[in-house]
Motif scaffolding. Structure first.
Motif, mmCIF file in Angstrom:
data_model
loop_
_atom_site.group_PDB
_atom_site.id
_atom_site.type_symbol
_atom_site.label_atom_id
_atom_site.label_comp_id
_atom_site.label_asym_id
_atom_site.label_seq_id
_atom_site.Cartn_x
_atom_site.Cartn_y
_atom_site.Cartn_z
ATOM 1 N N THR A 144 0.851 -1.088 0.033
ATOM 2 C CA THR A 144 -0.066 -0.048 0.096
ATOM 3 C C THR A 144 0.770 1.153 0.008
ATOM 4 O OG1 THR A 144 -1.691 -1.337 1.165
ATOM 5 C CG2 THR A 144 -1.928 1.140 1.181
ATOM 6 N N PRO A 145 1.773 1.522 0.862
ATOM 7 C CA PRO A 145 2.659 2.569 0.782
ATOM 8 C C PRO A 145 3.575 2.826 -0.591
ATOM 9 C CG PRO A 145 3.221 1.442 2.693
ATOM 10 C CD PRO A 145 2.079 0.710 2.072
ATOM 11 N N ASP B 179 0.961 4.411 -3.026
ATOM 12 C CA ASP B 179 0.478 5.595 -2.555
ATOM 13 C C ASP B 179 1.664 6.395 -3.333
ATOM 14 O OD1 ASP B 179 -1.779 4.735 -1.346
ATOM 15 O OD2 ASP B 179 -0.877 5.052 0.591
ATOM 16 N N TYR C 194 0.954 6.481 -7.285
ATOM 17 C CA TYR C 194 -0.002 7.528 -7.792
ATOM 18 C C TYR C 194 0.452 8.926 -7.409
ATOM 19 C CZ TYR C 194 -3.007 3.163 -7.574
ATOM 20 O OH TYR C 194 -3.599 1.922 -7.941
ATOM 21 N N VAL C 195 1.159 9.097 -6.398
ATOM 22 C CA VAL C 195 1.543 10.637 -6.087
ATOM 23 C C VAL C 195 2.664 11.141 -7.476
ATOM 24 C CG1 VAL C 195 2.877 12.190 -4.810
ATOM 25 C CG2 VAL C 195 1.375 10.729 -3.760
#
Length: 136
Positions: free
Chosen positions: A18-19, A22, A25-26
């Motif tokens: 998950t990190p 993230d 996506y950023v």
């Protein structure tokens, strides 16, 4: 009781991604925003100066041929002789002079060839032909 406590040295059964997603996506959103801004450009109100002639000017020269055969160099109407002498001056200032040729679809092919012959005589090799993408 000792069986319930997990040893810190045991390998993990799964990896938490998950990190990492993230972060991906950023980075993707940042890339899209920066690419869009660089392609479209940013509008600014440029300052005025008395030394505008001393500042760097765009190097690319645009030659336009209209449907009736008129030739323009950077939006100024020119004859073939004027075109040749102007391009020769620009070529002497910048040996790798880039030129963009934009001709109307109804323009005479002979006129386009005359412009290309002038560019060839002046040894201008950086020539781009402007076209539109068809809608199909």
């Amino acid at each position: 009781m000792a069986a319930d406590v997990k040893n810190d040295n045991q390998p993990y059964d799964d990896i938490n991604i998950t990190p990492m997603l993230d972060l991906a996506y950023v980075l993707l959103v940042t890339f899209i925003i920066l690419t869009t801004a660089s392609v479209q450009g940013v509008r600014v109100n440029s300052p005025q100066t008395q030394a505008a002639n001393n500042l760097a000017k765009p190097q690319t020269r645009a030659i336009t041929i209209t449907a009736d055969g008129a030739v323009y160099l950077d939006a100024f109407p020119v004859s073939m002789e004027q075109l040749s002498s102007s391009l020769a001056q620009y070529k002497s200032a910048n040996p790798a002079l880039p030129v963009v040729l934009k001709a109307d679809a109804a323009a005479q092919y002979e006129r386009v060839m005359e412009v290309l012959e002038i560019a060839k005589k002046l040894d201008i090799t950086e020539i781009g032909l402007v076209t539109k993408r068809s809608a199909g």
